[in-house]
Design a protein around this motif. Sequence first.
Motif, PDB file in Angstrom:
ATOM      1  N   ALA A 234       0.828  -1.208   0.000  1.00 54.15           N
ATOM      2  CA  ALA A 234       0.000   0.000   0.000  1.00 54.15           C
ATOM      3  C   ALA A 234       0.862   1.258   0.000  1.00 54.15           C
ATOM      4  CB  ALA A 234      -0.933  -0.008   1.201  1.00 54.15           C
ATOM      5  N   ARG A 235       1.980   1.231   0.716  1.00 56.63           N
ATOM      6  CA  ARG A 235       2.853   2.391   0.743  1.00 56.63           C
ATOM      7  C   ARG A 235       3.540   2.621  -0.608  1.00 56.63           C
ATOM      8  NH1 ARG A 235       4.585   4.599   5.373  1.00 56.63           N
ATOM      9  NH2 ARG A 235       6.731   4.767   4.637  1.00 56.63           N
ATOM     10  N   MET A 236       3.741   1.553  -1.373  1.00 56.84           N
ATOM     11  CA  MET A 236       4.331   1.715  -2.704  1.00 56.84           C
ATOM     12  C   MET A 236       3.403   2.470  -3.643  1.00 56.84           C
ATOM     13  SD  MET A 236       6.377  -1.840  -3.447  1.00 56.84           S
ATOM     14  CE  MET A 236       7.066  -1.146  -4.960  1.00 56.84           C
ATOM     15  N   ALA A 237       2.097   2.477  -3.323  1.00 58.63           N
ATOM     16  CA  ALA A 237       1.166   3.250  -4.149  1.00 58.63           C
ATOM     17  C   ALA A 237       1.426   4.739  -4.062  1.00 58.63           C
ATOM     18  CB  ALA A 237      -0.272   2.942  -3.743  1.00 58.63           C
ATOM     19  N   ALA A 244       0.364   3.598  -8.159  1.00 61.94           N
ATOM     20  CA  ALA A 244      -0.989   3.759  -7.622  1.00 61.94           C
ATOM     21  C   ALA A 244      -2.015   3.066  -8.522  1.00 61.94           C
ATOM     22  CB  ALA A 244      -1.316   5.239  -7.477  1.00 61.94           C
ATOM     23  N   TYR A 245      -1.798   3.125  -9.829  1.00 60.24           N
ATOM     24  CA  TYR A 245      -2.720   2.449 -10.745  1.00 60.24           C
ATOM     25  C   TYR A 245      -2.661   0.935 -10.552  1.00 60.24           C
ATOM     26  CZ  TYR A 245      -4.494   0.430 -15.050  1.00 60.24           C
ATOM     27  OH  TYR A 245      -5.175  -0.333 -15.962  1.00 60.24           O
ATOM     28  N   HIS A 246      -1.450   0.388 -10.484  1.00 62.94           N
ATOM     29  CA  HIS A 246      -1.325  -1.065 -10.291  1.00 62.94           C
ATOM     30  C   HIS A 246      -1.886  -1.493  -8.940  1.00 62.94           C
ATOM     31  CE1 HIS A 246       0.769  -1.584 -13.995  1.00 62.94           C
ATOM     32  NE2 HIS A 246       1.851  -0.900 -13.626  1.00 62.94           N
ATOM     33  N   PHE A 247      -1.702  -0.680  -7.923  1.00 63.93           N
ATOM     34  CA  PHE A 247      -2.228  -1.001  -6.601  1.00 63.93           C
ATOM     35  C   PHE A 247      -3.748  -1.141  -6.627  1.00 63.93           C
ATOM     36  CE2 PHE A 247      -4.136   0.645  -2.666  1.00 63.93           C
ATOM     37  CZ  PHE A 247      -3.613  -0.241  -1.741  1.00 63.93           C
ATOM     38  N   ALA A 248      -4.412  -0.300  -7.391  1.00 63.22           N
ATOM     39  CA  ALA A 248      -5.875  -0.300  -7.401  1.00 63.22           C
ATOM     40  C   ALA A 248      -6.471  -1.278  -8.402  1.00 63.22           C
ATOM     41  CB  ALA A 248      -6.391   1.109  -7.696  1.00 63.22           C
ATOM     42  N   HIS A 249      -5.720  -1.669  -9.443  1.00 65.80           N
ATOM     43  CA  HIS A 249      -6.337  -2.420 -10.539  1.00 65.80           C
ATOM     44  C   HIS A 249      -5.779  -3.823 -10.729  1.00 65.80           C
ATOM     45  CE1 HIS A 249      -8.851   0.774 -12.351  1.00 65.80           C
ATOM     46  NE2 HIS A 249      -7.946   1.585 -11.843  1.00 65.80           N
ATOM     47  N   GLU A 250      -4.677  -4.186 -10.126  1.00 68.18           N
ATOM     48  CA  GLU A 250      -4.160  -5.552 -10.282  1.00 68.18           C
ATOM     49  C   GLU A 250      -4.860  -6.462  -9.279  1.00 68.18           C
ATOM     50  OE1 GLU A 250      -2.413  -6.348 -12.739  1.00 68.18           O
ATOM     51  OE2 GLU A 250      -1.954  -4.322 -13.421  1.00 68.18           O
ATOM     52  N   GLN A 251      -6.057  -6.920  -9.629  1.00 67.64           N
ATOM     53  CA  GLN A 251      -6.871  -7.685  -8.700  1.00 67.64           C
ATOM     54  C   GLN A 251      -6.354  -9.096  -8.479  1.00 67.64           C
ATOM     55  OE1 GLN A 251      -9.360  -6.462  -6.764  1.00 67.64           O
ATOM     56  NE2 GLN A 251      -8.607  -4.528  -7.607  1.00 67.64           N
ATOM     57  N   HIS A 252      -5.560  -9.618  -9.419  1.00 66.08           N
ATOM     58  CA  HIS A 252      -5.022 -10.956  -9.200  1.00 66.08           C
ATOM     59  C   HIS A 252      -4.027 -10.962  -8.034  1.00 66.08           C
ATOM     60  CE1 HIS A 252      -1.914  -9.079 -11.706  1.00 66.08           C
ATOM     61  NE2 HIS A 252      -1.077  -9.952 -11.189  1.00 66.08           N
TER      62      HIS A 252
END
Length: 537
Positions: A234-237, A244-252
């Motif tokens: 979460a801190r990497m977002a 931030a995009y990968h944090f929110a959208h990489e659901q796998h």
Amino acid sequence: MADNAELESFRREWREEVARRSKPRSRAAPPSAPAAAPAPPRLPPTAYEAIHRKELEEEGPPPGSFDPDDLARQVDDLSVKPGEREEEDEFTRQAQAEPNSALEHFERAVEKEAAGNLGDSLQHYRKAYRLDDAVDKTYRNKHFAHVWNKKPTAQPLPSDTAAVPVTVPAAASAETEVLPTSELIASFAHLPILPAEPLIEKTPPPPCPIANVPSEVLIVILRHVATRDPSTFARMALVCKQFAYHFAHEQHIWKQICQRPEFGFQGMHYDFACDVIGQPIYTLRGERYTPFPEGVALEIPKPLSSWSQVFQSYPRIRYTGIYISTVNYMRAGAASAFQNVSWNSPIHIVTYYRYLRFYPDGSVISLLTTTEPVDVVPHISKENMILARTTKRGAHQLQASTDPGKSFSGAADYVPPVAMNTLKYCLRGRWRLASPVATEDDEEQGLECAPGQEPAPFDPRDLVIETEGAASQYVYLMNLSLRSPNASKSHTNPSKNTKLVWRDFWSYNKITDDWAKFNLRNDRAFVFRRVRGWGLD
């Protein structure tokens, strides 16, 4: 002997009557869900009576009822202020000079009040106001000047000058379109990773090797970080917009976290996996139940829409820290023997703490003490508890068998005497969450309700803890429930399922087969605090 036989016969008939009147909960169990392990035969005489406490009523709705922009809003509220992370997960006592001025006493009082130590806080408040009766204004001007000294907003022009034409730039007159946070993060998909600002003006910026890494490799790196510590993920977002995009959208990635045992739901226990002293139970029928098993087709449960929401909202016990309940109550002191008046009798503010540390094997450590968290929390562990509870002679033998300078657990950390004297009062126990699968024990034992009462409705947030008692013939039963902090009463980014509120607290006497209920009038909810290094093995 005849009276005992009649009593046992009455108890047996009463339990059979309870089993006949009780209706089992209708829960939809997955086809692959095995039967649960048998529960202990003892049950408290009444259902949960603390459910109507104000502490429960003020909490938010059950998990699953939140707006779809919740995750994106949490990312938007995160911050990376220097030193903030250290204060969150580090329990170390720092040397502080004794306050001298009124402002210093007031600041120390605010710190003590925030930590729940109302007795020391009240003493510092009194000293501060004795030195300066307007110290609160001085404190406000120092720490909240940006709030209280705001410039007043522009007032409308008088009526006689209202007709004067005012030139407004075209850019300022146009309304700025405000995107929802979720759409704003979605727009970061194709943005590059920008390098850092140059250290010296008009010089080349420092190199940024990760800016040239393909997105596929970045996703693999983020997945490894997420499986090791989701909070670091979460801190990497906050690093850049692409993260931030990968944090929110990489659901796998979020699905893998949910299914793994380290931080996900495969590590949760819905039946007791050990006995009270921590010995594993090997009589489990089949595999352990888990709501999201691996190797089968899974659907995101409604009304949730993503695996990140599942991870944040579903009831989950955390192993990376400790749950602390700070309790304060007032007690009248003894009046002076040389005075007949009672208006100046002292009143003591007593502060004590309850600690709960959970382990992935289904065991738990419970501690009730007056020792402050900074003195005991870093040392709460099974190894230190065993060493503290060992007799004096055995402790010398254990110390001699270990390397010099190391504790019984093998760690090089020194356990101070104040912590060692406190840890000997730790109680071993076991825990489980409410099982969504109806078991035979639920039907036989009446779902923990008394005759004539309806069974308590199933709530996946319920938590049951059994621990040792003050003596060998006692067993303590804690009925708690997971909740989320109220955003209006906490910081701007409250984590979900980080609060344990009380339902009931019972003591069972194994010799007399009697139940006694503890009074929870003064007790408050447990709040989770992360401890550096815990649960990250």
